[in-house]
Design a protein around this motif. Structure first.
Motif, mmCIF file in Angstrom:
data_model
loop_
_atom_site.group_PDB
_atom_site.id
_atom_site.type_symbol
_atom_site.label_atom_id
_atom_site.label_comp_id
_atom_site.label_asym_id
_atom_site.label_seq_id
_atom_site.Cartn_x
_atom_site.Cartn_y
_atom_site.Cartn_z
ATOM 1 N N ASP A 154 0.861 -1.403 -0.208
ATOM 2 C CA ASP A 154 0.128 0.096 0.026
ATOM 3 C C ASP A 154 1.116 0.820 -0.025
ATOM 4 O OD1 ASP A 154 -2.329 2.095 0.293
ATOM 5 O OD2 ASP A 154 -2.758 0.614 2.220
ATOM 6 N N ASN A 155 2.163 0.968 0.791
ATOM 7 C CA ASN A 155 2.822 2.473 0.648
ATOM 8 C C ASN A 155 3.603 2.177 -0.041
ATOM 9 O OD1 ASN A 155 1.535 4.339 3.163
ATOM 10 N ND2 ASN A 155 2.848 2.799 4.701
ATOM 11 N N GLY A 156 3.305 1.387 -0.640
ATOM 12 C CA GLY A 156 4.719 1.305 -2.190
ATOM 13 C C GLY A 156 3.900 2.298 -3.572
ATOM 14 N N LYS A 157 2.563 2.148 -3.094
ATOM 15 C CA LYS A 157 2.104 2.402 -4.223
ATOM 16 C C LYS A 157 1.573 4.409 -3.776
ATOM 17 C CE LYS A 157 -2.214 2.880 -3.122
ATOM 18 N NZ LYS A 157 -4.311 3.107 -2.721
ATOM 19 N N LYS A 158 1.861 4.113 -2.363
ATOM 20 C CA LYS A 158 1.973 5.616 -2.163
ATOM 21 C C LYS A 158 3.004 6.681 -2.678
ATOM 22 C CE LYS A 158 -2.438 6.093 0.959
ATOM 23 N NZ LYS A 158 -2.656 4.601 0.132
ATOM 24 N N TYR A 159 3.999 5.575 -1.669
ATOM 25 C CA TYR A 159 5.620 6.216 -2.446
ATOM 26 C C TYR A 159 5.072 6.787 -4.019
ATOM 27 C CZ TYR A 159 10.616 7.186 -2.330
ATOM 28 O OH TYR A 159 11.624 6.891 -2.610
ATOM 29 N N ILE A 160 5.143 6.043 -5.234
ATOM 30 C CA ILE A 160 5.344 6.862 -5.959
ATOM 31 C C ILE A 160 4.091 7.354 -6.458
ATOM 32 C CG2 ILE A 160 4.862 5.849 -8.367
ATOM 33 C CD1 ILE A 160 5.475 3.017 -7.715
ATOM 34 N N GLU A 161 3.123 7.619 -5.655
ATOM 35 C CA GLU A 161 1.843 9.039 -5.998
ATOM 36 C C GLU A 161 2.896 10.174 -4.975
ATOM 37 O OE1 GLU A 161 -2.648 6.470 -5.745
ATOM 38 O OE2 GLU A 161 -1.455 7.936 -3.926
ATOM 39 N N SER A 162 3.663 9.869 -4.587
ATOM 40 C CA SER A 162 4.122 11.517 -4.158
ATOM 41 C C SER A 162 5.231 11.699 -4.504
ATOM 42 C CB SER A 162 4.262 10.968 -3.004
ATOM 43 O OG SER A 162 5.813 10.513 -2.433
ATOM 44 N N GLY A 163 5.917 11.413 -6.158
ATOM 45 C CA GLY A 163 6.460 12.306 -7.464
ATOM 46 C C GLY A 163 7.004 11.236 -7.929
ATOM 47 N N HIS A 164 7.324 10.210 -7.189
ATOM 48 C CA HIS A 164 8.926 8.898 -7.438
ATOM 49 C C HIS A 164 8.374 7.707 -8.093
ATOM 50 C CE1 HIS A 164 9.240 10.686 -3.138
ATOM 51 N NE2 HIS A 164 10.734 10.937 -3.314
ATOM 52 N N PHE A 165 9.302 7.816 -9.315
ATOM 53 C CA PHE A 165 9.230 6.897 -10.728
ATOM 54 C C PHE A 165 8.267 6.813 -11.091
ATOM 55 C CE2 PHE A 165 11.007 4.319 -6.491
ATOM 56 C CZ PHE A 165 12.031 3.968 -7.325
ATOM 57 N N GLY A 166 8.063 8.254 -12.179
ATOM 58 C CA GLY A 166 6.913 8.556 -12.913
ATOM 59 C C GLY A 166 6.000 9.358 -11.728
ATOM 60 N N GLY A 167 5.326 8.950 -10.596
ATOM 61 C CA GLY A 167 3.858 9.603 -9.973
ATOM 62 C C GLY A 167 2.836 9.409 -10.396
ATOM 63 N N LYS A 168 1.975 9.585 -9.996
ATOM 64 C CA LYS A 168 0.293 9.240 -10.438
ATOM 65 C C LYS A 168 0.296 8.898 -12.184
ATOM 66 C CE LYS A 168 -2.093 11.097 -6.928
ATOM 67 N NZ LYS A 168 -2.984 11.909 -5.977
ATOM 68 N N HIS A 169 -0.514 8.071 -12.670
ATOM 69 C CA HIS A 169 -1.021 7.840 -13.692
ATOM 70 C C HIS A 169 -0.105 6.912 -14.736
ATOM 71 C CE1 HIS A 169 -4.312 9.292 -13.114
ATOM 72 N NE2 HIS A 169 -3.658 10.831 -12.315
ATOM 73 N N SER A 170 1.702 7.041 -14.299
ATOM 74 C CA SER A 170 2.463 6.149 -14.875
ATOM 75 C C SER A 170 2.408 4.784 -14.512
ATOM 76 C CB SER A 170 3.868 6.505 -13.988
ATOM 77 O OG SER A 170 3.865 6.081 -12.939
#
Length: 704
Positions: free
Chosen positions: A638-654
């Motif tokens: 869950d927090n891996g997803k949120k870590y991406i959503e915070s702008g890492h590894f392409g962020g949301k919609h990547s």
């Protein structure tokens, strides 16, 4: 301190009342706050209505089952005498656990919209403090209600702890229903909503165009709040009574009259620990403050640290005044707090977005959904190792400290009691742990309301980090619950062996000497017990899949048939999704509950009490790492997803985000449904075995 038994019972009663009074004051302070604009109130009302509807249906089913079981217990043990007491205790155990869940959810579904309204002010510290206040209502209510029932029945039954076993079974069974039903609901709704909304339609989480969004937010309350509160009510009751049962059974003249001669207050001492825990939690809530340069988690840890420190001081004073200042007893109780601290730290490391395990999962998402799932499984499996070592060390230290006679002589009776006290001392922080956990669904719902009500970006900038921390706090609570469950279950297992020996009419050593691997009944019981958590959780995982599948089909249908829905020109039929997942969750309750109740009874009556003892050990040994793997691994996904959503590894919609969402959907079923349900499973199996041991010894097909 020369207090009479009645005076100690009065102090414990007053502590329980203090906890409930404090929760009442906090509730009033929460409800007087601004609840936002009309759109926010409309969304909150829909969430509240769906949560209440689910709880009404679930509790109706549970109470019908409870009444039938109460009659069975009363008849099986004689309508008068022990049968009546056990049946009454069972009913109150069910009702207490149910009430704890209802009280927690009552505040949660009202604090969510007020937290979102707070977030509009752009003050993170103030919003965090308010959300925690809402959570503290659940924490103090659960602790106060549990302690009130414990001291009430202890007084009413004249200190006969064996007659209180019905209370244990009732609380455990209700906890199982609440965790399983709420878990199936919340994750069926969450997974179905995310898969169609975020992955297929590409719309944001909590977007009002998604027909499943209200059901998803309802799930946070019925699973993470009502289910969690019922679960930890049961944990509180069972853990305290495990130590009391051990002292009561060991202290019998036919077993070891020395224990109660040395420690006359040994039976009631765990309730004194619980009473001080109320005070420690209230003091700890005053330290939850976020400074200008502080962090959300840091503020919550300040409160937990203060509660722990006050609890430790209290344990020393209680030992000094009520247990003759015995150093070994104090060490055993202190061990429980050390185990709690270490489990919290370890769980935080594996689930927080600040550390390597979650970063690895997020990084793996760049390669697709497969590596995401594999990486999350790796983290979950690894996360069971260190807590296992911590619990083993705690057990050995508590046993040796409490049982110490000389360097070469450990009194096994006092040592076992020490393990029970180590578990009971973890209750010193239960109120705070529950408060921190209940913070999670409140902030999660606040974020959803902010999104659906189209609040300005500065409001989401407040609710998003609160929601991310909430995932970690919920994982910490689950780790704490399963850690305390293992210690309490070991104490319950010891109590079972004493009860079995007593009903057999032989010494405790005569019974335990039969628990050897050369006995095929022991091997049979161990294997059945070890596979039981896996078999049990398979039904829960499948139930989440069924609920999610029906949600997916319904959401797709609405996107396809309601013209203009995806364009925001039409309104989704939220109620239809709420109804689908409610009905599905309640229908899926039956089989797991039957498995948990029927398996130990079947083994006991067909294979005998020795095989049943081995089954209890198997459930504990296998259930503990499985629960940790599922809950910790799921939170890390869950927090891996949120870590991406915070702008890492392409962020949301990547592409990485889409893969992380798939990992999160797998983790949803493990961390909020299957994993947490193992905790009440372990308790149900142990308590029903103790409850029916007299009948099993008398009527089992294979005698001892």
């Amino acid at each position: 301190m020369n207090l009479s038994l009645g005076q100690m019972e009065l102090l414990i009663f007053l502590a329980a009342v203090l906890g409930l009074a404090y929760a009442g004051i906090q509730t009033a302070l929460v409800l007087r706050e601004n609840d936002g604009d009309d759109r926010m109130r409309e969304i909150s009302a829909a969430i509240r209505e769906g949560a209440n509807a689910f709880l009404r249906r679930e509790y109706t089913v549970v109470f019908v089952v409870a009444i039938v079981l109460a009659v069975v217990i009363a008849v099986a043990f004689g309508v008068t005498g022990d049968g009546a007491r056990l049946a009454v205790g069972f009913v109150f155990g069910v009702a207490g656990s149910a009430l704890a869940g209802a009280v927690g959810m009552f505040v949660s579904v009202r604090a969510n919209v007020r937290t979102a309204a707070h977030a509009r002010g752009g003050n993170l510290a103030a919003t965090m403090g308010f959300a925690f206040r809402g959570g503290s209502v659940t924490g103090l209510s659960v602790a106060g209600l549990a302690l009130l029932e414990l001291v009430g029945f202890y007084w009413a039954f004249g200190g006969n702890v064996l007659d209180m076993v019905g209370l244990l079974f009732g609380a455990s069974l209700m906890s199982l229903f609440a965790r399983v039903g709420g878990g199936i609901y919340t994750k069926g709704a969450d997974v179905g909503t995310d898969l169609v909304g975020k992955v297929e339609a590409g719309i944001p989480e909590d977007d009002p165009r998604n027909p499943g969004v209200i059901a998803d937010n309802v799930g946070d309350n019925v699973g993470d709040c009502a289910g969690m509160a019922a679960d930890l009510f049961e944990t509180y009751v069972v853990t305290a009574m495990a130590a009391m049962l051990l002292a009561y059974l060991i202290g019998k003249p036919s077993v070891d009259p020395v224990l109660l001669a040395m420690f006359p207050n040994a039976v009631i001492f765990p309730l004194l620990v619980c009473a001080w825990a109320i005070v420690a939690t209230i003091i700890g809530t005053l330290f939850v403050r976020m400074g200008a340069k502080g962090t959300i988690m840091g503020a919550l840890y300040q409160g937990l640290g203060a509660t722990t420190a006050v609890g430790l001081v209290g344990l020393y004073l209680l030992d000094y005044y009520f247990m003759n200042g015995n150093l070994g007893i104090f060490v055993a109780t202190a061990v429980g707090l050390v185990v709690m601290i270490l489990i919290v730290v370890i769980t935080d490391y594996y689930t927080s977005a600040s550390y390597t395990p979650v970063h690895k999962i997020a990084e793996a998402s760049q390669a697709g959904a497969g590596p995401t799932v594999i990486s999350g499984l790796s983290v979950g499996l690894e996360s069971a190792w260190m807590p296992g070592i911590v619990v083993v060390a705690g057990i050995l230290i508590a046993y040796a400290a409490a049982g110490w006679v000389t360097s070469s002589d450990i009194d096994p009776y006092r040592g076992l009691y020490g393990i029970g006290l180590a578990a009971a001392s973890m209750l010193s922080v239960t109120g705070m742990i529950i408060s921190i956990d209940a913070f999670g669904p409140i902030t999660d719902n606040a974020g959803g309301i902010a999104e659906m009500a189209n609040l300005p970006a500065e409001a989401r900038a407040i609710t998003d980090p609160l929601d991310a921390v909430g995932n970690t706090t919920k994982a910490i609570t689950k780790g704490y619950a399963i850690g305390s469950a293992v210690l309490a279950a070991l104490a319950l297992f010891a109590a079972y062996t004493f009860a079995a020996a007593s009903n057999w009419g032989r010494t405790w050593g005569s019974f335990t000497n039969l628990l050897v691997l050369s006995n095929p009944l022991v091997v049979a019981g161990l294997v059945i017990g070890a596979v039981l958590p896996f078999f049990f959780t398979s039904f829960l995982m499948n139930a989440v899949g069924i609920a999610a599948e029906r949600m997916v089909f319904e959401i797709r249908r609405q996107f396809r048939e309601i013209a203009g829905l995806l364009d925001g020109k039409a309104k989704a039929d939220y109620g239809r999704c709420v109804d689908i997942v409610t009905v599905t969750a309640i229908r899926q309750l039956a089989v797991p509950a039957i498995i948990a109740v029927a398996t130990p009874l079947a083994v006991g009556f067909f294979l005998g009490p020795v095989a049943l003892a081995a089954l209890l050990l198997g459930v504990i040994v296998a259930g503990f790492p499985l629960a940790l793997t599922m809950t910790t691994g799921g939170a890390a996904w869950d927090n891996g997803k949120k870590y991406i959503e915070s702008g890492h590894f392409g962020g949301k919609h990547s592409d990485a985000h889409k893969a992380a969402v798939v990992g999160d959907t797998v983790g949803d079923a493990t961390k909020d449904t299957a994993g947490p349900a193992i905790n009440p499973l372990i308790k149900v199996v142990n308590t029903i075995s103790i409850l029916f041991i007299a009948l099993i010894v008398a009527h089992s097909i294979i005698p001892i």
